[in-house]
Design a protein around this motif. Sequence first.
Motif, PDB file in Angstrom:
ATOM      1  N   GLN A 120       0.840  -1.205   0.000  1.00  0.00           N
ATOM      2  CA  GLN A 120       0.000   0.000   0.000  1.00  0.00           C
ATOM      3  C   GLN A 120       0.878   1.259   0.000  1.00  0.00           C
ATOM      4  OE1 GLN A 120      -2.535  -0.587   3.443  1.00  0.00           O
ATOM      5  NE2 GLN A 120      -2.819  -2.740   2.884  1.00  0.00           N
ATOM      6  N   GLU A 121       1.395   1.582  -1.190  1.00  0.00           N
ATOM      7  CA  GLU A 121       2.277   2.751  -1.291  1.00  0.00           C
ATOM      8  C   GLU A 121       1.524   4.051  -1.035  1.00  0.00           C
ATOM      9  OE1 GLU A 121       5.252   5.019  -4.467  1.00  0.00           O
ATOM     10  OE2 GLU A 121       4.339   3.106  -5.021  1.00  0.00           O
ATOM     11  N   ASP A 122       0.333   4.160  -1.595  1.00  0.00           N
ATOM     12  CA  ASP A 122      -0.447   5.391  -1.411  1.00  0.00           C
ATOM     13  C   ASP A 122      -0.749   5.611   0.075  1.00  0.00           C
ATOM     14  OD1 ASP A 122      -0.452   5.792  -4.100  1.00  0.00           O
ATOM     15  OD2 ASP A 122      -2.515   5.117  -4.437  1.00  0.00           O
ATOM     16  N   GLY A 123      -0.402   6.763   0.566  1.00  0.00           N
ATOM     17  CA  GLY A 123      -0.688   7.103   1.957  1.00  0.00           C
ATOM     18  C   GLY A 123       0.246   6.473   2.963  1.00  0.00           C
ATOM     19  N   ALA A 124       1.324   5.823   2.504  1.00  0.00           N
ATOM     20  CA  ALA A 124       2.216   5.130   3.442  1.00  0.00           C
ATOM     21  C   ALA A 124       2.814   6.097   4.466  1.00  0.00           C
ATOM     22  CB  ALA A 124       3.329   4.405   2.681  1.00  0.00           C
ATOM     23  N   VAL A 125       3.284   7.240   3.996  1.00  0.00           N
ATOM     24  CA  VAL A 125       3.936   8.182   4.921  1.00  0.00           C
ATOM     25  C   VAL A 125       2.920   8.793   5.881  1.00  0.00           C
ATOM     26  CG1 VAL A 125       5.247  10.339   5.069  1.00  0.00           C
ATOM     27  CG2 VAL A 125       5.857   8.622   3.359  1.00  0.00           C
ATOM     28  N   SER A 126       1.679   8.937   5.438  1.00  0.00           N
ATOM     29  CA  SER A 126       0.648   9.459   6.353  1.00  0.00           C
ATOM     30  C   SER A 126       0.401   8.495   7.503  1.00  0.00           C
ATOM     31  CB  SER A 126      -0.656   9.723   5.587  1.00  0.00           C
ATOM     32  OG  SER A 126      -1.241   8.502   5.161  1.00  0.00           O
ATOM     33  N   ARG A 127       0.753   7.227   7.301  1.00  0.00           N
ATOM     34  CA  ARG A 127       0.613   6.246   8.387  1.00  0.00           C
ATOM     35  C   ARG A 127       1.835   6.235   9.297  1.00  0.00           C
ATOM     36  NH1 ARG A 127      -2.144   3.968   3.998  1.00  0.00           N
ATOM     37  NH2 ARG A 127      -0.358   2.863   3.117  1.00  0.00           N
ATOM     38  N   LEU A 128       2.786   7.119   9.029  1.00  0.00           N
ATOM     39  CA  LEU A 128       4.000   7.219   9.851  1.00  0.00           C
ATOM     40  C   LEU A 128       4.085   8.573  10.555  1.00  0.00           C
ATOM     41  CD1 LEU A 128       6.491   5.589   7.323  1.00  0.00           C
ATOM     42  CD2 LEU A 128       5.743   4.615   9.500  1.00  0.00           C
ATOM     43  N   THR A 129       2.959   9.265  10.656  1.00  0.00           N
ATOM     44  CA  THR A 129       2.996  10.593  11.288  1.00  0.00           C
ATOM     45  C   THR A 129       3.433  10.527  12.745  1.00  0.00           C
ATOM     46  OG1 THR A 129       0.620  10.372  11.733  1.00  0.00           O
ATOM     47  CG2 THR A 129       1.266  11.622   9.780  1.00  0.00           C
ATOM     48  N   TYR A 130       3.259   9.369  13.384  1.00  0.00           N
ATOM     49  CA  TYR A 130       3.694   9.247  14.780  1.00  0.00           C
ATOM     50  C   TYR A 130       5.204   9.452  14.914  1.00  0.00           C
ATOM     51  CZ  TYR A 130       4.790   4.405  13.366  1.00  0.00           C
ATOM     52  OH  TYR A 130       5.277   3.292  12.718  1.00  0.00           O
ATOM     53  N   VAL A 131       5.968   9.109  13.875  1.00  0.00           N
ATOM     54  CA  VAL A 131       7.419   9.356  13.910  1.00  0.00           C
ATOM     55  C   VAL A 131       7.681  10.862  13.871  1.00  0.00           C
ATOM     56  CG1 VAL A 131       9.639   8.979  12.763  1.00  0.00           C
ATOM     57  CG2 VAL A 131       7.933   7.140  12.823  1.00  0.00           C
ATOM     58  N   GLY A 132       6.975  11.554  12.983  1.00  0.00           N
ATOM     59  CA  GLY A 132       7.118  13.005  12.916  1.00  0.00           C
ATOM     60  C   GLY A 132       6.712  13.672  14.223  1.00  0.00           C
ATOM     61  N   GLN A 133       5.639  13.185  14.831  1.00  0.00           N
ATOM     62  CA  GLN A 133       5.195  13.755  16.110  1.00  0.00           C
ATOM     63  C   GLN A 133       6.232  13.520  17.201  1.00  0.00           C
ATOM     64  OE1 GLN A 133       1.394  11.836  16.598  1.00  0.00           O
ATOM     65  NE2 GLN A 133       0.317  13.303  15.304  1.00  0.00           N
ATOM     66  N   ALA A 134       6.857  12.345  17.199  1.00  0.00           N
ATOM     67  CA  ALA A 134       7.905  12.057  18.187  1.00  0.00           C
ATOM     68  C   ALA A 134       9.102  12.980  17.986  1.00  0.00           C
ATOM     69  CB  ALA A 134       8.345  10.597  18.081  1.00  0.00           C
ATOM     70  N   ILE A 135       9.436  13.255  16.727  1.00  0.00           N
ATOM     71  CA  ILE A 135      10.555  14.161  16.425  1.00  0.00           C
ATOM     72  C   ILE A 135      10.241  15.572  16.913  1.00  0.00           C
ATOM     73  CG2 ILE A 135      11.744  15.332  14.512  1.00  0.00           C
ATOM     74  CD1 ILE A 135      11.668  12.612  13.030  1.00  0.00           C
ATOM     75  N   THR A 136       9.037  16.058  16.611  1.00  0.00           N
ATOM     76  CA  THR A 136       8.655  17.410  17.036  1.00  0.00           C
ATOM     77  C   THR A 136       8.661  17.522  18.561  1.00  0.00           C
ATOM     78  OG1 THR A 136       7.285  17.723  15.064  1.00  0.00           O
ATOM     79  CG2 THR A 136       6.837  19.161  16.943  1.00  0.00           C
ATOM     80  N   LEU A 137       8.075  16.552  19.233  1.00  0.00           N
ATOM     81  CA  LEU A 137       8.037  16.567  20.695  1.00  0.00           C
ATOM     82  C   LEU A 137       9.450  16.539  21.275  1.00  0.00           C
ATOM     83  CD1 LEU A 137       6.458  16.412  23.351  1.00  0.00           C
ATOM     84  CD2 LEU A 137       6.339  13.923  23.048  1.00  0.00           C
ATOM     85  N   ILE A 197      11.976   8.600   0.473  1.00  0.00           N
ATOM     86  CA  ILE A 197      12.198  10.031   0.224  1.00  0.00           C
ATOM     87  C   ILE A 197      11.140  10.866   0.942  1.00  0.00           C
ATOM     88  CG2 ILE A 197      12.120  11.836  -1.551  1.00  0.00           C
ATOM     89  CD1 ILE A 197      13.448   9.755  -3.465  1.00  0.00           C
ATOM     90  N   ASP A 198       9.881  10.505   0.757  1.00  0.00           N
ATOM     91  CA  ASP A 198       8.800  11.269   1.416  1.00  0.00           C
ATOM     92  C   ASP A 198       8.873  11.143   2.938  1.00  0.00           C
ATOM     93  OD1 ASP A 198       7.815  12.166  -0.991  1.00  0.00           O
ATOM     94  OD2 ASP A 198       6.316  10.570  -1.179  1.00  0.00           O
ATOM     95  N   TYR A 199       9.268   9.983   3.402  1.00  0.00           N
ATOM     96  CA  TYR A 199       9.392   9.746   4.848  1.00  0.00           C
ATOM     97  C   TYR A 199      10.476  10.633   5.452  1.00  0.00           C
ATOM     98  CZ  TYR A 199      10.256   6.947   9.128  1.00  0.00           C
ATOM     99  OH  TYR A 199      10.435   6.515  10.424  1.00  0.00           O
ATOM    100  N   LEU A 200      11.617  10.722   4.785  1.00  0.00           N
ATOM    101  CA  LEU A 200      12.710  11.554   5.296  1.00  0.00           C
ATOM    102  C   LEU A 200      12.363  13.039   5.239  1.00  0.00           C
ATOM    103  CD1 LEU A 200      15.848   9.704   3.855  1.00  0.00           C
ATOM    104  CD2 LEU A 200      15.029   9.723   6.226  1.00  0.00           C
ATOM    105  N   VAL A 201      11.686  13.443   4.179  1.00  0.00           N
ATOM    106  CA  VAL A 201      11.262  14.845   4.080  1.00  0.00           C
ATOM    107  C   VAL A 201      10.301  15.172   5.217  1.00  0.00           C
ATOM    108  CG1 VAL A 201       9.952  16.500   2.680  1.00  0.00           C
ATOM    109  CG2 VAL A 201      11.676  15.039   1.607  1.00  0.00           C
ATOM    110  N   MET A 202       9.379  14.256   5.509  1.00  0.00           N
ATOM    111  CA  MET A 202       8.459  14.445   6.632  1.00  0.00           C
ATOM    112  C   MET A 202       9.226  14.589   7.944  1.00  0.00           C
ATOM    113  SD  MET A 202       7.000  12.539   9.353  1.00  0.00           S
ATOM    114  CE  MET A 202       6.596  10.843   8.959  1.00  0.00           C
ATOM    115  N   GLN A 203      10.295  13.826   8.110  1.00  0.00           N
ATOM    116  CA  GLN A 203      11.088  13.923   9.333  1.00  0.00           C
ATOM    117  C   GLN A 203      11.741  15.304   9.457  1.00  0.00           C
ATOM    118  OE1 GLN A 203      13.592  10.569  10.501  1.00  0.00           O
ATOM    119  NE2 GLN A 203      12.505   9.244   9.068  1.00  0.00           N
ATOM    120  N   VAL A 204      12.238  15.838   8.337  1.00  0.00           N
ATOM    121  CA  VAL A 204      12.827  17.184   8.370  1.00  0.00           C
ATOM    122  C   VAL A 204      11.754  18.221   8.673  1.00  0.00           C
ATOM    123  CG1 VAL A 204      14.056  18.946   7.035  1.00  0.00           C
ATOM    124  CG2 VAL A 204      14.694  16.539   6.804  1.00  0.00           C
TER     125      VAL A 204
END
Length: 358
Positions: A120-137, A197-204
Amino acid sequence: MDYTNKNFPILKNTRLLDAALGRNVDKVPVWVMRQAGRYLPEFQEVRAKHDFFNVCRTPELACEVTLQPLRRYDHLDASIIFSDILVIPQALGMIVEMHPGKGPVFPKPLVHPSEIDQLQEDGAVSRLTYVGQAITLTRHKIEGKVPLIGFTGAPFTLMGYMIEGGGSQTMSKTKEWLEKYPKDIHRLLSLLTRVIIDYLVMQVESGAQLLQVFESSADHLTREQFSEISAPYLKDIKSGVEKKLKEKQLEQVPMTVFAKGGGHSLDIQAKMGYETIGLDWTVDPVEARKIVGENITLQGNLDPQDLYKTPDEIRNLTVDMVKKFGKHRYIANLGHGITPQTPLESMTAFTEAVHEAL
C-alpha cells in the motif's frame, strides 16, 4: 502537545552539524548508534510495560527513550529519534512483530513478486505521522542541548527483511529473488525509494536536523551488486530529499549513509552526494580517507565488542581511533549499534575519551 509548533529552542551544541558540513569544531563530536536502547536499565523499564512497536508509535514514549541517554551521558553530541527501520514495511501494510530473543518477524513475508502489487504505497507516509510527532516533541523537550537525527533503512535492507521474514545470516531467499526476478527486484526497490524520500522529508518538516540512511545488509552484496542494487537507490534518496526540501522551501540538512560491510565500495559511496559516510569496524580510517577524499565527513568506527573491555582499554582504543581519523570532517561513533549487554561505564569511557583525544 501542539505538533504543528515548529518554534524550536535554539541549538546550543552544533558540533555534529559542523563536522558533517566540514566546518571547524572545538572537539570531535560523538554519538552512538542504538544509543537509546537495550543496554540502558531505564529503557528496559519502559519495555517491561510496553510492546516495542507501541513505544515507536507513541510519541511520548519514543521521546522519553530518545532522551534517556542524554540524561545519563554528558558527552553525547547528538540524539537519534527512537524508532525502527521496519516501520516502513508496516506502513506498506505488512505485519511486523518483535519477538523476544529473536527480533523482528514478518508472519507473511513476500513469497512471490506478484505480492509487490499488494503493498500500500499510497498514503504510506501518512501512516508514519507518529514518527514526525515524536521528532517534534523531542525537539522541544531536548531544549536545544544537541541536534536530533532522523533515519530510515535503505531500500535493499528493507527488501531483505520483507522477503526473508526477519533478520537472516544468509539472505538466501533475497539472493534467489536477485537471480530469478531481477526486474521485479528493481520495481520493489523503486517503490521503497519513493516512500523513503517522502518519509525523510516528513522527518525534516517535523524537526530532524540530520538524516541517516542505514544500509545494514551491504555485507551480503559484492561490489558489483552494491553498484547495481544499492548505490543507485541511495543516490536517488539523497537527490530526491534535496529536491523536495527545496520545493517545500525547507532548509537542507546533512545526510549520512552507513553501509555495513560496504567497505569494498567506499569510492562508489563517495559519489552518491552524502555529506557523511559511516564506516564499520573492518575499515581502516587512513585508507578510507584516501579513498573518499577530504571533502566528505567520515563517521565511526570502534568495534562494539571493544566496549566489553576495561575502561582504560576502551580509552586507549578510542584515542587511537580518533587520532587516525583526525579532527576535520569526522564524527566519532561505533562501527555498528551498541549491543544489549554493554556495561554502562563503557559508554562513559568511550564518549569521554573522544572529547579528550585531540
